[in-house]
Design a protein around this motif. Structure first.
Motif, PDB file in Angstrom:
ATOM      1  N   LEU A   1       0.817  -1.205   0.000  1.00  0.00           N
ATOM      2  CA  LEU A   1       0.000   0.000   0.000  1.00  0.00           C
ATOM      3  C   LEU A   1       0.853   1.259   0.000  1.00  0.00           C
ATOM      4  N   LYS A   2       2.001   1.207   0.656  1.00  0.00           N
ATOM      5  CA  LYS A   2       2.898   2.363   0.642  1.00  0.00           C
ATOM      6  C   LYS A   2       3.449   2.603  -0.756  1.00  0.00           C
ATOM      7  N   ARG A   3       3.809   1.536  -1.446  1.00  0.00           N
ATOM      8  CA  ARG A   3       4.325   1.695  -2.806  1.00  0.00           C
ATOM      9  C   ARG A   3       3.262   2.242  -3.746  1.00  0.00           C
ATOM     10  N   LYS A   4       2.013   1.897  -3.490  1.00  0.00           N
ATOM     11  CA  LYS A   4       0.921   2.395  -4.333  1.00  0.00           C
ATOM     12  C   LYS A   4       0.435   3.792  -3.922  1.00  0.00           C
ATOM     13  N   ASN A   5       1.076   4.375  -2.909  1.00  0.00           N
ATOM     14  CA  ASN A   5       0.727   5.709  -2.434  1.00  0.00           C
ATOM     15  C   ASN A   5      -0.719   5.795  -1.951  1.00  0.00           C
ATOM     16  N   LEU A   6      -1.182   4.725  -1.325  1.00  0.00           N
ATOM     17  CA  LEU A   6      -2.566   4.719  -0.838  1.00  0.00           C
ATOM     18  C   LEU A   6      -2.689   5.291   0.568  1.00  0.00           C
ATOM     19  N   TYR A   7      -1.553   5.588   1.210  1.00  0.00           N
ATOM     20  CA  TYR A   7      -1.625   6.197   2.525  1.00  0.00           C
ATOM     21  C   TYR A   7      -1.577   7.700   2.384  1.00  0.00           C
ATOM     22  N   PRO A   8      -2.276   8.429   3.253  1.00  0.00           N
ATOM     23  CA  PRO A   8      -2.367   9.880   3.089  1.00  0.00           C
ATOM     24  C   PRO A   8      -1.126  10.642   3.498  1.00  0.00           C
TER      25      PRO A   8
END
Length: 317
Positions: free
Chosen positions: A309-316
């Motif tokens: 999820l971090k690689r996909k930039n899904l965290y704000p």
């Protein structure tokens, strides 16, 4: 005497020799003067070249030399002396220095772009890497509290173990999943069984078990509580099912056998995928409401999900 030609005295031969020698000496002097003039001209030209080279070496700054092409500094003469060679060498060395500085600048710009733009969401943890061991420490040191009051009293009365860990999301055990009276009283509309099956450690409910409860939607995953179990293949399916219950205004019970490992892992995955929480924040959030203990294999799979999820930039952040 009258019949003979008048007598003329002969010129002395040494006079002719002196004249010839004078002529030769004049010619030699002229030649020598020409040679001296040529040599003086050559010396003057050489001195001019030396003085020009020395002036370039001493007056021109290094930054100017870097900008002068090497061909301009070479002197078009066969007899180039050492000073001119020094000037040419300085010019070439300055050019190579400029190239090295340019390559270094490109390298620094690339590092800045890679670290602060491509990996901007990974201003995350100090190590920039989420591991199962880190999540184990978070799980161990996070505070754990159970909800007091009405819900805990009802659990005792109905002999179930169930807690609301997030608005509309309950984690419970097999007894809570099988107690239909309790489910109706709590207003449960969805049931997710993370331990579906008839083997040891599983809960043998299914669609048919809730046939007399038409308002309840059911989903089951046939898993055992073992570190080798691949629970990650159910992460997105479970998150979608839980999200459909919450977004529709319902309540969902996520359960396994004791409500600590498989069910808790599914809820953590939902909070990470749909609520944009990191794995650490999701564990702390749930632990404030219920004592959960996913096994080490499940924690590692949650860590892998966190990095994905971090690689996909899904965290704000």
């Amino acid at each position: 005497m009258s019949g003979h030609e008048p007598w003329v005295p002969e010129a002395p031969k040494y006079a002719e020799n002196n004249a010839d020698s004078d002529a030769r000496s004049i010619n030699d002097d002229n030649a020598n003067s020409d040679d001296n003039a040529d040599s003086d001209a050559e010396n003057n030209a050489s001195n001019d070249a030396d003085s020009g080279a020395n002036s370039i070496t001493t007056i021109m700054p290094a930054t100017t030399l870097k900008m002068i092409p090497t061909a301009t500094l070479a002197i078009n003469d066969d007899d180039v002396d050492s000073d001119a060679n020094n000037v040419t060498t300085i010019g070439v060395f300055g050019g190579s220095q400029c190239q090295c500085l340019f390559i270094l600048l490109l390298y620094l710009l690339f590092n800045f772009f890679f670290n602060f733009i491509l990996q901007s969401p990974s201003r995350l943890e100090s190590s920039e890497q989420t591991t199962g061991r880190q999540l184990q420490r978070v799980l161990h040191y996070s505070p754990c509290r159970s909800l007091p009051g009405f819900q805990r009293t009802e659990c005792v009365l109905h002999d179930v173990d169930c807690d609301e860990v997030y608005p509309g999301i309950y984690i419970g055990d097999a007894a809570a999943a099988k107690n239909k009276t309790y489910l109706r009283m709590m207003g449960i509309t969805h049931v997710l069984n993370a331990a579906e099956g008839c083997r040891y450690g599983q809960v043998d409910t299914g669609h048919s078990y809730y046939r007399d409860m038409p308002s309840v939607r059911y989903m089951g995953f046939p898993m055992v509580d073992a570190p080798s179990t691949d629970i990650s293949r159910y992460f997105y399916v479970a998150a979608k099912f839980i999200d459909s219950a919450i977004s529709g205004g319902g309540k969902i019970l996520v359960h396994c056998l004791v409500g600590m490992s498989r069910s808790a892992t599914c809820v953590l995955a939902y909070l990470m995928i749909c609520r944009k929480m990191s794995a650490q924040d999701a564990i702390r959030k749930v632990r404030m409401r219920r004592d959960i203990r996913p096994n080490e294999g499940f924690l590692q799979q949650l860590a892998d999900l966190d990095m994905e999820l971090k690689r996909k930039n899904l965290y704000p952040y």
